[in-house]
Design an enzyme around this catalytic site. Structure first.
Site, PDB file in Angstrom:
ATOM      1  N   ARG A  13       0.842  -1.206   0.000  1.00 21.27           N
ATOM      2  CA  ARG A  13       0.000   0.000   0.000  1.00 21.27           C
ATOM      3  C   ARG A  13       0.876   1.254   0.000  1.00 21.27           C
ATOM      4  NH1 ARG A  13      -2.308   0.781   4.616  1.00 21.27           N
ATOM      5  NH2 ARG A  13      -1.256  -0.793   5.866  1.00 21.27           N
ATOM      6  N   ASN A  88      10.923   0.724   3.699  1.00 18.63           N
ATOM      7  CA  ASN A  88       9.767   1.634   3.687  1.00 18.63           C
ATOM      8  C   ASN A  88       8.706   1.275   4.732  1.00 18.63           C
ATOM      9  OD1 ASN A  88       7.527   3.397   2.291  1.00 18.63           O
ATOM     10  ND2 ASN A  88       6.725   1.299   2.359  1.00 18.63           N
ATOM     11  N   TYR A 153       6.715   7.638  17.448  1.00 14.88           N
ATOM     12  CA  TYR A 153       6.904   7.602  15.980  1.00 14.88           C
ATOM     13  C   TYR A 153       8.086   8.497  15.605  1.00 14.88           C
ATOM     14  CZ  TYR A 153       5.789   8.260  10.998  1.00 14.88           C
ATOM     15  OH  TYR A 153       5.847   8.302   9.630  1.00 14.88           O
ATOM     16  N   ILE A 186       2.025  12.862   3.106  1.00 16.06           N
ATOM     17  CA  ILE A 186       1.800  12.217   1.808  1.00 16.06           C
ATOM     18  C   ILE A 186       0.421  11.556   1.836  1.00 16.06           C
ATOM     19  CG2 ILE A 186       2.704  10.492   0.171  1.00 16.06           C
ATOM     20  CD1 ILE A 186       4.721  12.804   0.656  1.00 16.06           C
TER      21      ILE A 186
HETATM   22  P1  NAP Z   1       0.533   2.968   4.681  1.00 22.25           P
HETATM   23  O1  NAP Z   1      -0.255   3.442   3.526  1.00 22.25           O
HETATM   24  O2  NAP Z   1      -0.131   2.745   5.989  1.00 22.25           O
HETATM   25  O3  NAP Z   1       1.330   1.653   4.242  1.00 22.25           O
HETATM   26  C1  NAP Z   1       2.207   1.038   5.155  1.00 22.25           C
HETATM   27  C2  NAP Z   1       2.881  -0.129   4.480  1.00 22.25           C
HETATM   28  O4  NAP Z   1       3.812  -0.698   5.416  1.00 22.25           O
HETATM   29  C3  NAP Z   1       1.903  -1.216   4.095  1.00 22.25           C
HETATM   30  O5  NAP Z   1       2.260  -1.739   2.839  1.00 22.25           O
HETATM   31  C4  NAP Z   1       2.098  -2.267   5.191  1.00 22.25           C
HETATM   32  O6  NAP Z   1       1.918  -3.595   4.726  1.00 22.25           O
HETATM   33  C5  NAP Z   1       3.569  -2.083   5.498  1.00 22.25           C
HETATM   34  N1  NAP Z   1       3.939  -2.594   6.845  1.00 22.25           N
HETATM   35  C6  NAP Z   1       3.655  -2.073   8.051  1.00 22.25           C
HETATM   36  N2  NAP Z   1       4.153  -2.851   9.023  1.00 22.25           N
HETATM   37  C7  NAP Z   1       4.779  -3.889   8.402  1.00 22.25           C
HETATM   38  C8  NAP Z   1       5.488  -5.028   8.862  1.00 22.25           C
HETATM   39  N3  NAP Z   1       5.659  -5.268  10.170  1.00 22.25           N
HETATM   40  N4  NAP Z   1       5.998  -5.882   7.942  1.00 22.25           N
HETATM   41  C9  NAP Z   1       5.830  -5.649   6.620  1.00 22.25           C
HETATM   42  N5  NAP Z   1       5.156  -4.601   6.119  1.00 22.25           N
HETATM   43  C10 NAP Z   1       4.643  -3.727   7.005  1.00 22.25           C
HETATM   44  O7  NAP Z   1       1.710   4.004   5.012  1.00 22.25           O
HETATM   45  P2  NAP Z   1       2.563   4.967   4.044  1.00 22.25           P
HETATM   46  O8  NAP Z   1       2.076   6.326   4.240  1.00 22.25           O
HETATM   47  O9  NAP Z   1       2.689   4.382   2.691  1.00 22.25           O
HETATM   48  O10 NAP Z   1       3.970   4.868   4.820  1.00 22.25           O
HETATM   49  C11 NAP Z   1       5.115   4.249   4.253  1.00 22.25           C
HETATM   50  C12 NAP Z   1       6.332   4.759   5.010  1.00 22.25           C
HETATM   51  O11 NAP Z   1       6.433   6.177   4.828  1.00 22.25           O
HETATM   52  C13 NAP Z   1       6.256   4.518   6.514  1.00 22.25           C
HETATM   53  O12 NAP Z   1       7.530   4.175   7.009  1.00 22.25           O
HETATM   54  C14 NAP Z   1       5.840   5.873   7.055  1.00 22.25           C
HETATM   55  O13 NAP Z   1       6.242   6.070   8.374  1.00 22.25           O
HETATM   56  C15 NAP Z   1       6.550   6.802   6.095  1.00 22.25           C
HETATM   57  N6  NAP Z   1       5.968   8.154   6.027  1.00 22.25           N
HETATM   58  C16 NAP Z   1       4.686   8.356   5.613  1.00 22.25           C
HETATM   59  C17 NAP Z   1       4.177   9.649   5.574  1.00 22.25           C
HETATM   60  C18 NAP Z   1       2.787   9.959   5.120  1.00 22.25           C
HETATM   61  O14 NAP Z   1       2.334  11.121   5.298  1.00 22.25           O
HETATM   62  N7  NAP Z   1       2.045   9.022   4.528  1.00 22.25           N
HETATM   63  C19 NAP Z   1       5.001  10.725   5.959  1.00 22.25           C
HETATM   64  C20 NAP Z   1       6.294  10.478   6.377  1.00 22.25           C
HETATM   65  C21 NAP Z   1       6.766   9.189   6.410  1.00 22.25           C
HETATM   66  P3  NAP Z   1       0.623  -4.527   5.067  1.00 22.25           P
HETATM   67  O15 NAP Z   1      -0.592  -3.653   4.932  1.00 22.25           O
HETATM   68  O16 NAP Z   1       0.731  -5.592   4.020  1.00 22.25           O
HETATM   69  O17 NAP Z   1       0.826  -5.054   6.466  1.00 22.25           O
END
Ligand code: NAP
Length: 243
Positions: A13, A88, A153, A186
């Site tokens: 995702r 990621n 976090y 994001i």
């Molecule tokens: P998201 O839409 O919630 O997706 C999170 C992803 O991480 C999913 O594919 C999930 O897989 C995977 N995941 C979580 N725990 C896991 C584990 N233990 N093992 C394997 N996969 C795991 O979040 P996102 O926004 O794309 O975030 C991606 C990264 O960017 C994260 O590190 C987040 O902290 C960082 N980030 C995001 C933002 C933002 O605003 N969105 C801003 C700064 C940083 P499953 O669903 O298959 O478990």
């Protein structure tokens, strides 16, 4: 650019999915890790298959050493190397600091920081032997500036940036580059708890007046693959929210 073997964690995702898609479409061999969202991972595989692109998907919980070890062995046995690792996978926790329990601490740190330590350790051994590699860690603006009610976090993401800089130094002799990408806000499911009004308020504070798209983080990974002289950096992808 020659085609690379790339492992992306948390690619079912959001940002990880966009990275896996972008790099697959560029012709690289991508192994997209997922944990709970099997259907989403299969959906991405099917979407790429329609374009005759073979995405390899692999289930592993990256907070568990044994599962990581099996995933890395699977990739190395099948493809012989890992050129690029994108750490990621991550989770968020919004909680007033005085309510944070030891369980909360362990949950966030294990999923966001221990995971990066562990996956990197398992993959780095093969990169050191190959004397080449690129590691990209997805941290966060909150690791740079802190976040009220998301302190653990923020700790996990600041820890990632510390690891990035240390490994950029330690691995430089093995020709391995290590960088972080620190996204701002994001548009992914991670921010589903924010109302439209919350987002509008945040957008007012961002110089570019909008939140970011997952693809914009994916393009930054591509840029890091192309620019061989960048290591030890925290690259902000945040519309100028923090500079
Ligand atoms: P998201 O839409 O919630 O997706 C999170 C992803 O991480 C999913 O594919 C999930 O897989 C995977 N995941 C979580 N725990 C896991 C584990 N233990 N093992 C394997 N996969 C795991 O979040 P996102 O926004 O794309 O975030 C991606 C990264 O960017 C994260 O590190 C987040 O902290 C960082 N980030 C995001 C933002 C933002 O605003 N969105 C801003 C700064 C940083 P499953 O669903 O298959 O478990």
């Amino acid at each position: 650019m020659e085609n690379k073997v790339i492992l992306v964690t948390g690619a079912s995702r959001g940002i990880g999915r966009a990275i896996a898609k972008e790099l697959s479409e560029e012709g690289h061999k991508v192994i997209a890790n997922y944990n709970k969202s099997k259907e989403k991972a299969e959906e991405l595989k099917a979407e790429l298959k329609q374009k005759s692109i073979e995405l390899d998907i692999y289930k592993a919980d990256v907070s568990e050493r044994e599962e990581i070890s099996q995933m890395v062995s699977y990739v190395l046995n099948k493809y012989g190397k890992i050129d690029v690792l994108v750490n990621n996978a991550g989770i968020d926790l919004v909680r007033v600091f005085t309510d944070v329990t030891d369980e909360d601490w362990n949950y966030v740190i294990n999923n966001n920081l221990y995971s990066v330590f562990c996956v990197t350790q398992e993959v780095a051994k093969s990169m050191i032997n190959a004397k080449q590699g690129l590691i990209v860690n997805i941290s966060s603006i909150f690791g740079q500036i802190g976040a009220s009610c998301e302190s653990i976090y923020a700790v996990s993401k600041a820890g990632i940036d510390g690891l990035t800089k240390s490994l950029a130094k330690e691995f430089s002799l093995s020709n391995i580059r290590v960088n972080s990408i620190a996204p701002g806000l994001i548009d992914t499911e991670m921010n589903n708890d924010l109302s439209e009004e919350d987002i509008k308020d945040i957008e007012k504070e961002i110089p570019l007046k909008r939140i970011g798209e997952p693809k914009e983080v994916a393009k930054t990974v591509k840029m890091l693959m192309e620019c061989d002289y960048i290591t030890g950096q925290v690259i902000s992808v945040n519309g100028g929210w923090y500079m």
